[in-house]
Design a protein around this motif. Structure first.
Motif, PDB file in Angstrom:
ATOM      1  N   LEU A 144     -28.642  43.986  -5.032  1.00 28.70           N
ATOM      2  CA  LEU A 144     -27.245  44.444  -4.612  1.00 28.70           C
ATOM      3  C   LEU A 144     -26.274  43.826  -5.473  1.00 28.70           C
ATOM      4  O   LEU A 144     -26.270  43.575  -6.544  1.00 28.70           O
ATOM      5  CB  LEU A 144     -26.819  43.291  -3.630  1.00 28.70           C
ATOM      6  N   VAL A 145     -24.914  44.383  -5.322  1.00 26.28           N
ATOM      7  CA  VAL A 145     -24.074  43.968  -6.796  1.00 26.28           C
ATOM      8  C   VAL A 145     -23.179  42.508  -6.635  1.00 26.28           C
ATOM      9  O   VAL A 145     -22.351  42.734  -5.199  1.00 26.28           O
ATOM     10  CB  VAL A 145     -22.892  45.521  -6.606  1.00 26.28           C
ATOM     11  N   ASP A 146     -23.691  41.954  -7.498  1.00 28.10           N
ATOM     12  CA  ASP A 146     -22.959  40.680  -6.839  1.00 28.10           C
ATOM     13  C   ASP A 146     -22.074  40.332  -6.875  1.00 28.10           C
ATOM     14  O   ASP A 146     -21.244  39.661  -5.467  1.00 28.10           O
ATOM     15  CB  ASP A 146     -23.165  39.304  -8.648  1.00 28.10           C
ATOM     16  N   THR A 147     -20.491  41.206  -7.247  1.00 25.85           N
ATOM     17  CA  THR A 147     -19.134  41.412  -7.233  1.00 25.85           C
ATOM     18  C   THR A 147     -18.357  41.325  -5.978  1.00 25.85           C
ATOM     19  O   THR A 147     -17.272  41.565  -6.197  1.00 25.85           O
ATOM     20  CB  THR A 147     -18.735  41.803  -8.402  1.00 25.85           C
ATOM     21  N   LEU A 148     -19.164  43.052  -5.090  1.00 25.09           N
ATOM     22  CA  LEU A 148     -19.121  43.075  -3.680  1.00 25.09           C
ATOM     23  C   LEU A 148     -18.992  42.442  -3.056  1.00 25.09           C
ATOM     24  O   LEU A 148     -19.808  41.811  -2.846  1.00 25.09           O
ATOM     25  CB  LEU A 148     -19.793  45.058  -4.402  1.00 25.09           C
ATOM     26  N   LYS A 168     -18.956  37.569  -0.816  1.00 24.45           N
ATOM     27  CA  LYS A 168     -19.567  38.339  -1.576  1.00 24.45           C
ATOM     28  C   LYS A 168     -20.671  38.466  -2.340  1.00 24.45           C
ATOM     29  O   LYS A 168     -21.150  36.675  -2.165  1.00 24.45           O
ATOM     30  CB  LYS A 168     -18.459  37.768  -3.507  1.00 24.45           C
ATOM     31  N   TYR A 174     -22.497  37.403  -3.895  1.00 25.96           N
ATOM     32  CA  TYR A 174     -23.168  35.721  -5.478  1.00 25.96           C
ATOM     33  C   TYR A 174     -22.562  34.083  -4.140  1.00 25.96           C
ATOM     34  O   TYR A 174     -23.068  33.559  -5.245  1.00 25.96           O
ATOM     35  CB  TYR A 174     -22.091  36.259  -7.195  1.00 25.96           C
ATOM     36  N   PHE A 232     -21.936  30.757 -16.977  1.00 25.52           N
ATOM     37  CA  PHE A 232     -21.005  30.651 -16.233  1.00 25.52           C
ATOM     38  C   PHE A 232     -19.872  29.130 -16.126  1.00 25.52           C
ATOM     39  O   PHE A 232     -18.795  29.319 -15.883  1.00 25.52           O
ATOM     40  CB  PHE A 232     -20.716  31.963 -14.638  1.00 25.52           C
ATOM     41  N   GLY A 233     -21.088  28.207 -16.757  1.00 26.65           N
ATOM     42  CA  GLY A 233     -20.732  26.940 -15.964  1.00 26.65           C
ATOM     43  C   GLY A 233     -21.274  25.783 -15.219  1.00 26.65           C
ATOM     44  O   GLY A 233     -20.444  25.073 -15.062  1.00 26.65           O
TER      45      GLY A 233
END
Lengths: 502, 319
Positions: A89-93, A134, A136, A267-268
């Motif tokens: 899947l696309v994480d940012t969508l 989302k 993620y 990403f911290g």
């Protein structure tokens, strides 16, 4: 009558037959388990049905009509959907964007009707997910639900799942199976690709076994047994495995102590939080957990390959938390590491075996000049000692099979005589022969006093091989158990985040 | 003073327009997973083609269209190399810029002294909107501009709608983020890449033609002078969003305008006159880009990262 018929499907990769004249029938309203070892051709076969690969021979019939699928779009139109091992899947969508992507309809995205349709399908199959979140932000199990919704949104009535439980904790896997049964009851056909025997009996109606690219057996699940399937799968009967775990004495010498370890991800975000771990001399310490629970970060941190945010790592009471790898070696600290991705952090595929085996040697690091002759001699030694099937030490590593690659890597790491060996998924993708060899080797090393940390995915295997098992969940070690089959239920619950007392 | 600032804003927007087109084009290409470094070259050929067609046909529409088509043709070289032949995108883009810049300079070498007909320039020069263009400060910047400037803004709006509100835009994002998912979902990955690389080339060509038709307006050797590279940097500055690209392009246009302004007029501080070296001002856009890159990395917002498959070739059977 069969809804889908595969006849004589053949697929070659270079000179290797991944599928060799395979026949298979799939009925509506059934869950069909496709069983086989890694590399037996299960996924290849289903990728052909799904239009991802082109077959080199054979034909596909859907509802009695011969079909040729050029790409997945074709097979989706014919009602066939596939869900791959890792959620794709696309994480940012958002969930709804992921589900609606690639669908026909008007030029302008009609969000309201898309959402209504998703909710309708979710209600019909009793699957729950919030369409506006989302990707993620979701757990792996939730992502899989999105994948299933996505295929149904496309009007699919044949669902192929490729080892869906490999990234799930046992309770999540059970929830998935419950969903599959509900879906089947609505007249869908389901193909479940798996190499786990218990899943076959838990959920399937019929089972087919592939071995080395050939279809060797098909039967209704109710009319077969575990023994028959095992024999068909590996080609010979296996000796019954017994759990070999040793109790670890409370006062045993500690080779490794990890205290309050925290590590940050790219990403911290915290990848490891307050991890405590103790490994005794001569112990195989298993790390169980759903993939991505922090196993990689833990291994990397112990091996000295990532930056530690907080906490300490002690090796024989010596603080090595921030000691670079080169300094560790100079100070005689012997920690071997078999990383998860052999060809990434483990070996250089383009390089010869001889060069690869030299990389971690102390005398290699100390000298300016490099002797290929000495490297070949050492490479030959490892090839012989570990029965590696190779032309010779001059062969590039990438041309070896998975099992032989792993043997070279193990040979190199054990050759440095470590007293702590970290192995992540040491037998992933290996055939039964190589798996046996490696487990026997590790057990022998344990008898000789080596301590081993073993990250695994299959709980049954960990229970068989380890002395103790620590369970990771969301970057924490939530509990440590004796590797007693009686603890299986509690370990499974911890993998799903139940926490719990050790 | 008010008049000066108004004029400066007007210049900033004009100077930003070629970069706006090129940036919008590159956003399309990058959203499909293609980092095309050929922008500078495509702008050059667009600039030349627009000029040649403009002088011969005297039609702004034809000139701009041809400039776009030539840019698109250039981008097809990149598309074939990287999408079909899976060549390295960075190398293919570089080579494209070097090749197209050289080609444009070669063909254009004889046209350095030609000028556009007066009738042509009058068709394309700034439109006065009576009344509104008299507004102090923003009047001239917003209501006294060439049709090419307005078209640039319109393009940005259309592309924003396309990417955020249409199913094609959603598919485009999926192709750039996760081509195997796109493939699974039945989205034609190769077609999407070709179309968006081509559209990117078209816009780069149009951007180039703004230089020879509107700003300079004649042909000069290496006329783009790095604008293509800045446009690629602007894509990052705009975080792959057409809306932010408008502000980015005009901001960078203002920096360019400042170069001319401050070269001629010194800054007076307590009676002493200072001239800022032009080289320092030329550096500003690049410094700004570096700053933005650092900020994005520090920001750690998932939505702000580049398309996941940027610069990676997609092989269907490679799994």
């Amino acid at each position: 009558m069969a809804y889908i018929e595969l006849k004589g499907i053949t697929k070659r990769f270079d000179t290797v037959y991944a599928n060799d004249g395979i026949d298979l029938e799939i009925h509506k309203g059934e869950i069909h388990a496709l069983l086989g070892e890694n590399g037996s051709g299960k996924t290849t076969l289903m990728n052909i049905l799904y239009g991802r690969y082109r077959s080199d021979g054979g034909s596909i019939l859907v509802g009695g009509v011969r079909r040729v699928f050029k790409d997945p779009a074709d097979s989706i139109k014919a009602g066939i959907g596939m869900i791959h091992q890792h959620p794709d899947l696309v994480d940012t969508l958002s969930v709804e964007q992921n589900i609606a992507a690639g669908m026909g309809g008007g030029v302008v995205l009609a969000r309201k009707s898309i959402r209504a349709r998703i909710e309708e399908i979710a209600a019909q199959y009793e699957l729950a997910v919030d369409p506006t979140r989302k990707i993620y932000q979701l757990s792996v199990g939730e992502k899989q639900t999105v994948e299933i919704l996505k295929t149904f949104y496309r009007g699919v009535d044949v669902l192929i799942l490729d080892e869906p439980t490999s990234v799930l904790a046992p309770p999540e896997a059970r929830a998935l199976f419950e969903n599959l049964v509900k879906i089947k009851a609505r007249g869908c056909a389901i193909v479940l690709i798996t190499h786990k025997m218990h899943e076959v009996f838990e959920v399937s109606d019929r089972v087919s076994v592939l071995r080395k690219g050939r279809m060797v057996y098909t039967a209704p699940t109710a009319e077969t047994t575990r023994e028959i399937l095992t024999e068909k799968m590996v080609g010979h009967a296996l000796a019954e495995q017994v759990s070999a775990h040793h109790a670890v004495a409370a006062d045993a010498e500690r080779i490794l102590r990890v205290q309050g370890l925290s590590v940050m991800g790219p990403f911290g975000q915290p990848a490891l939080t307050d991890v405590n771990l103790e490994v005794a001399r001569g112990e195989i310490h298993g790390i169980a957990g759903v993939a991505g629970s922090g196993q990689k970060e833990l291994c990397d941190a112990i091996a000295g390959m990532c930056k530690v945010h907080e906490g300490e790592i002690y090796y024989h009471d010596k603080d090595i938390t921030r000691l670079p790898i080169a300094r560790r070696r100079a100070q005689g600290i012997r920690i071997g590491y078999i990383p998860e991705d052999r060809m990434d952090a483990g070996l250089v595929g383009e390089m010869k075996i001889s060069g690869n085996v030299m990389l971690r040697r102390a005398d290699y690091a100390a000298r300016v000049f490099y002797s290929e002759k000495a490297a070949r001699a050492y490479g030959k030694e490892i090839l012989d000692a570990y029965k590696v099937d190779a032309v010779g030490p001059q062969q590039p590593v990438k041309n070896l099979s998975g099992g032989n690659i792993q043997k070279v890597l193990l040979g190199r790491e054990i050759g440095e005589d470590p007293d702590l060996l970290i192995t992540a998924y040491p037998v992933r993708g290996l055939d039964i022969g190589a798996t046996d060899f490696i487990f026997q080797l590790l057990r022998k090393k344990r008898e000789e006093g080596m301590s081993i940390v073993m990250v695994g995915e299959d709980l049954d295997v960990l229970l068989e091989q380890c002395d103790r098992i620590s369970v990771m969940y969301h970057g924490r070690i939530v509990a440590t158990f004796d590797a007693d089959p009686a603890n299986k239920g509690s370990i499974g619950a911890c993998m799903a985040g139940a926490g719990g007392a050790a | 003073m008010m008049n000066d600032i108004g004029l400066f804003l007007q210049t900033a927007i004009i100077m930003g327009t070629p970069m706006l087109y090129a940036t919008l084009g590159e956003i399309l290409a990058e959203r499909s997973g293609s980092l095309n470094l050929g922008v500078e070259g495509m702008m050059m050929t667009g600039a030349l083609a627009g000029f040649l067609v403009g002088t011969t046909t005297n039609s702004p529409l034809l000139a701009v269209l041809c400039a776009g088509l030539v840019g698109a043709m250039g981008s097809m070289i990149f598309a074939v190399l990287t999408v079909s032949l899976k060549a390295n995108q960075l190398v293919a883009g570089f080579v494209l810029t070097i090749f197209l810049s050289g080609l444009a300079n070669l063909i254009g070498s004889g046209y350095g002294n030609s000028t556009l007909p007066k009738t042509f320039t009058s068709k394309i020069s700034a439109i006065h909107i009576p009344g509104l263009s008299e507004i102090p400060l923003l009047g001239p910047a917003i209501f006294e501009q060439s049709i090419l400037v307005y078209l640039g803004i319109l393009t940005a709006v259309v592309l924003w709608l396309y990417m955020n509100k249409t199913r094609f835009g959603l598919s485009l994002r999926v192709v750039g983020e996760n081509p195997s998912f796109a493939d699974n979902a039945g989205i034609p990955v190769t077609l999407y890449k070709y179309v968006h690389i081509g559209a990117g080339g078209f816009l780069a060509g149009v951007g180039g033609s703004c230089l020879t038709l509107l700003i300079v307006p004649r042909w000069m050797e290496s006329i783009t002078a790095g604008m293509g590279w800045i446009s690629i940097a602007l894509v990052i500055f705009a975080l792959w969003s057409p809306a932010r690209a408008v502000f980015g392009a005009y901001f960078f246009g203002a920096l360019r305008g400042l170069v001319f302004k401050l070269q001629s007029a010194p800054i007076t501080i307590s009676g002493k006159a200072f001239y800022i070296p032009a080289q320092i001002l030329d550096l500003l856009p690049y410094l700004m880009t570096i700053l933005v890159l650092v900020l994005i990395t520090l920001g750690k917002r998932k939505e702000n990262r580049p398309p996941l498959w940027l610069c990676r070739p997609y092989f269907r059977e490679d799994r």
